[in-house]
Design a protein around this motif. Structure first.
Motif, PDB file in Angstrom:
ATOM      1  N   VAL A   1      -3.197   4.950  -2.110  1.00 10.22           N
ATOM      2  CA  VAL A   1      -4.245   5.562  -1.293  1.00 10.22           C
ATOM      3  C   VAL A   1      -3.857   6.997  -0.953  1.00 10.22           C
ATOM      4  O   VAL A   1      -2.710   7.260  -0.599  1.00 10.22           O
TER       5      VAL A   1
ATOM      6  N   HIS B   1       3.660   0.682   2.818  1.00  6.43           N
ATOM      7  CA  HIS B   1       3.511  -0.501   3.664  1.00  6.43           C
ATOM      8  C   HIS B   1       3.645  -1.729   2.772  1.00  6.43           C
ATOM      9  O   HIS B   1       3.320  -1.656   1.604  1.00  6.43           O
TER      10      HIS B   1
ATOM     11  N   MET C   1       0.780   4.944   0.701  1.00  8.90           N
ATOM     12  CA  MET C   1      -0.090   5.956   1.309  1.00  8.90           C
ATOM     13  C   MET C   1       0.473   7.335   1.005  1.00  8.90           C
ATOM     14  O   MET C   1       1.423   7.794   1.640  1.00  8.90           O
TER      15      MET C   1
ATOM     16  N   ASP D   1     -12.586   2.415   6.504  1.00  8.35           N
ATOM     17  CA  ASP D   1     -11.232   2.467   7.059  1.00  8.35           C
ATOM     18  C   ASP D   1     -11.275   2.889   8.521  1.00  8.35           C
ATOM     19  O   ASP D   1     -10.598   2.329   9.376  1.00  8.35           O
TER      20      ASP D   1
ATOM     21  N   HIS E   1       0.844  -1.193   0.000  1.00  6.70           N
ATOM     22  CA  HIS E   1       0.000   0.000   0.000  1.00  6.70           C
ATOM     23  C   HIS E   1       0.877   1.239   0.000  1.00  6.70           C
ATOM     24  O   HIS E   1       1.728   1.390   0.874  1.00  6.70           O
TER      25      HIS E   1
ATOM     26  N   LEU F   1      -2.649   6.007   7.924  1.00 10.11           N
ATOM     27  CA  LEU F   1      -3.136   4.626   7.906  1.00 10.11           C
ATOM     28  C   LEU F   1      -4.482   4.494   7.221  1.00 10.11           C
ATOM     29  O   LEU F   1      -4.812   3.458   6.673  1.00 10.11           O
ATOM     30  N   ILE F   2      -5.268   5.570   7.275  1.00 13.57           N
ATOM     31  CA  ILE F   2      -6.614   5.442   6.709  1.00 13.57           C
ATOM     32  C   ILE F   2      -6.831   6.419   5.565  1.00 13.57           C
ATOM     33  O   ILE F   2      -6.143   7.424   5.439  1.00 13.57           O
TER      34      ILE F   2
ATOM     35  N   MET G   1     -10.332   0.688  12.061  1.00 12.78           N
ATOM     36  CA  MET G   1      -9.414   1.137  13.112  1.00 12.78           C
ATOM     37  C   MET G   1     -10.189   1.398  14.405  1.00 12.78           C
ATOM     38  O   MET G   1     -10.005   2.426  15.058  1.00 12.78           O
TER      39      MET G   1
END
Lengths: 127, 627
Positions: B45, B62, B10, B134, B8, B126-127, B138
């Motif tokens: 993302v 990630h 980000m 998302d 991913h 992270l989101i 979390m």
């Protein structure tokens, strides 16, 4: 989206778990596929694709896949290192699509290293 | 069958990174992924703020957790080949400490991140802030479920009280107390209002939270609704934050669709409605009573605080008003309990606080630390120290126009409400502007007074006229018209403005002046008596002079000088022609040998021998001045 209930909040969390295992860590198995020039020439790309397909088919959400460069043993490419949590990493060599599928089932899912394809124990830094 | 994703990327989508070209980089990355046939394996993302804003656009990949900064479209092909195909960190764009060529690829090893504790910013990078799934993954809306099904309003209020959470907007009023009052008052209609009118120069914490994790603010507000038996909420955001408004609106729409807002939330029978009210960007509207008038559609002006807004607020109904960061803390406190929150920070200042670290510092960005962290750790360990190698730390400005400057002697105090207030500043909303020795403290005070004089709503004469007069006086001092007694005059006016203004804006407006007088009185005196600005910032109060003994004649200053005021042959000491010098300070920042000295204005007409003498004086007897 339909109106949620508390149970459905949990369902959404389960559904997206794979995504967040990847982002947050906390995975069960880590696979490093060698993707140096030698690896790619020997077919690492196909091994990687086969592996990704297997993961998608199995629907697991706690396996992460990384790439690395040449491991220094170009003659035995394509190679991959598989590391389960709490177990020493195992290096596999001379892989192809069939072999990685077998390793996926036996080692990653089953937890038993496939000795006939294994080269050694140990890992290498990925950066 | 969906293909499994192995990586991913980000990409930071905060306003700062967007401004640096996130959109273009995103398009380039997508194109490159497609070209290499990995567009299905690698997911791109746009995340919320990654908090390390120094060099946008930034990206975290990630699962390797490699941090990249300063992405450009040109670098994308090489980056994709190195990282995503060959599995090596692309060294060119990884983080490097200043002066050290060693790359620190992993986000966990970067000092800026290593020393922080992320609570409010736990979802950073992270989101996807535009995806409610998302946030839910979390642990989002878990706290709300708990509050709705397992807790009584009194119990929620008790947890918040026990946690010791205090208003993160500036005043530090205990949040639990506010909620307790809100619950006690009986009324047919009660409101929950979120103050997102962040206006301090140099502050961007709330913006980052609203842009990066809008659902956390919404969840905090709904929980407040449950706790105070209120069913209607407003988020007041300035229209100057278009991205925050957009992301909040998307989040609210998704909540309505998912039944997390509206009637019968999560099937529990609780109703809560929420809407955004956009402010026009007046600083005074960050003040609670003015903010509520603004929502009512009236001119944003404060009213006398005869009663608390929890008793009579918006449309004269009980209103609980909290800051963005305060609300963003709530879900985790409700979920993890008061004791967990109390384990961070001190007895009176519990939990963490987000600061916006900017100014003359290496690592600009958002910093979240427990409230017992010393300032020195924030500035030097996390911030990486002063960016200009040739200057030193001078002061740190906390709390924006309502706060003050803290000198080096106070750097070991923790960032608690009490300790910071004792030092003459306030924690405020969390703006932290670091200043080095090239900053003139009188000019800094002048800057803030100009801001408050502009932003004063005009209701109270002491604030409306007083800030203007103080600003005029500071201009005089900076331009060489300062006279004996000006400092006392400033102090007296400050006292009047503080005691005779209605709202926080006026009551705190003189703080920047008072705190700089307190810690840097010698600088005011030098400005007034010696007509000397030792920082070289006030053009009328300085003379630039090259010390012949130190000058190597390298010619760097000569090339940098915009007005060709420097003469001299190579390898021989250079000289500044005072008549053509525009006193821009460029040469001081250029010289590697520290040979350019800043002398009082009177030195301009002095001959060479006198200059040497004055320079000696400045270095000797007046040396304490610049400290």
């Amino acid at each position: 989206m339909t109106k949620l209930t508390i149970a459905e909040l949990q369902r959404i969390q389960e559904e997206n778990k794979a995504t967040f295992t990847l982002r947050k860590g906390g995975y069960k198995a880590k696979v490093v596929v060698h993707m140096g020039t030698c690896g790619i020439a020997a077919g690492a790309r196909n091994v990687m694709t086969a592996l990704m397909n297997e993961i998608a088919l199995a629907g697991t959400n706690d396996i992460i896949v990384k790439t690395s460069g040449c491991g220094g043993l170009c003659a035995r490419e394509p190679m991959a290192v598989i590391e389960l949590v709490d177990q020493p990493p195992v290096i596999y060599g001379d892989l192809n699509e069939e072999k990685i599928k077998e390793i996926f089932k036996e080692h990653i899912i089953g937890g038993n290293p496939v000795e006939k394809y294994a080269l050694a124990l140990g890992s290498e830094a990925i950066y | 069958m969906e293909t499994a994703v192995r990586s991913h990327a980000m990409l930071c989508g905060c306003t700062c990174c967007m401004a640096c070209g996130t959109t273009k980089v995103k398009a380039a990355l997508e194109e490159e992924f497609r070209k290499n046939g990995i567009d299905e394996e690698v997911k791109l993302v746009i995340s919320g703020s990654n908090v390390f804003c120094a060099k946008g656009p930034v990206m975290i990949v990630h699962p390797e957790e490699i941090f990249y900064e300063g992405l450009t479209v040109e670098d994308v092909p090489a980056l994709v080949e190195e990282h995503f195909l060959k599995g090596r960190a692309y060294q060119k764009l990884t983080f490097k400490e200043q002066d050290k060529k060693i790359a620190i690829p992993s986000i966990h090893d970067i000092p800026f991140f290593k020393h922080q504790v992320f609570l409010v910013l736990k979802n950073k990078g992270l989101i996807d802030p535009e995806r409610i799934e998302d946030y839910i993954t979390m642990d989002g809306y878990k706290a709300l479920s708990k509050a709705l099904t397992l807790m009584k309003p009194e119990e929620i209020v008790k947890v918040v009280s026990d946690s010791g959470l205090r208003g993160r907007g500036g005043a530090g009023f205990p949040t639990g107390k506010k909620w307790e009052l809100g619950l006690k008052i009986k009324s047919d209609v009660k409101y929950v209002v979120c103050n997102g009118d962040e206006g301090d120069p140099g502050a961007f914490m709330d913006r980052a939270v609203m842009e990066g994790d809008p659902q956390a603010v919404i969840e905090g507000m709904i929980i407040c609704g449950v706790a105070t038996e209120s069913h209607k909420g407003y988020i007041y955001v300035r229209a100057e934050y278009p991205l925050a408004v957009k992301r909040l609106q998307i989040a609210i729409d998704q909540c309505y669709e998912a039944g997390l807002l509206g009637s019968n939330i999560l099937g529990t029978g609780f109703d809560f409605d929420l809407e955004i009210y956009q402010g026009a960007g007046a600083f005074v509207c960050g003040e609670a009573t003015a903010l509520m008038r603004s929502i009512e559609g009236k001119r944003g002006m404060p009213r006398p605080k005869l009663w608390r807004s929890a008793v009579k607020g918006l449309w004269d109904k009980p209103t609980v008003l909290n800051n963005v960061e305060t609300f963003a803390n709530i879900p985790q406190i409700v979920l993890n309990g008061a004791g967990w929150y109390r384990s961070l920070g001190t007895e009176k200042s519990a939990g963490t606080k987000v600061f916006a670290l900017t100014g003359a510092i290496n690592n600009v960005g958002l910093v979240e630390v427990p409230m017992d962290t010393p300032l020195r750790k924030i500035i030097f360990d996390i911030g990486g120290g002063i960016i200009n190698k040739r200057s030193k730390f001078k002061a740190v400005q906390l709390g924006g126009p309502s706060g003050g400057c803290i000198p080096e002697a106070y750097l070991d105090i923790p960032v608690t409400y009490e300790a910071i207030e004792k030092s003459g500043a306030i924690v405020g909303s969390g703006g932290m502007v670091v200043m080095d020795t090239s900053t003139c403290m009188v000019s800094t005070a002048k800057f803030f007074l100009e801001f408050t004089a502009d932003e004063s709503c005009g209701k109270c004469a002491p604030c409306r006229l007083g800030t203007k007069l103080m600003h005029d006086l500071l201009i005089d001092i900076c331009e060489g018209r300062g006279k004996e007694g000006d400092i006392e005059m400033l102090e007296e006016m400050s006292e009047t403005i503080i005691s005779a203004s209605l709202c926080g804006l006026g009551q705190s407006a003189p703080n920047p002046v008072l705190s700089t007088i307190r810690h840097f009185r010698h600088e005011y005196e030098a400005h007034i008596k010696d007509k000397w600005c030792s920082a070289g910032a006030c053009r009328d109060l300085c003379t630039f002079y090259i010390d012949e003994k130190l000058c190597k004649g390298c010619g760097a200053c000569q090339r940098a000088c915009p007005s060709n005021a420097i003469e001299g042959e190579k390898k021989k000491p250079h000289k500044i022609m005072q008549e053509s010098c525009v006193r821009c300070r460029t040469c001081v920042d250029t010289c590697k040998f520290g040979s350019i000295k800043i002398l009082p204005a009177s030195a301009r007409s002095a001959n060479e021998a006198d200059l040497q003498f004055i320079a000696g004086m400045a270095a000797g007897s007046l040396a304490g001045v610049g400290k």
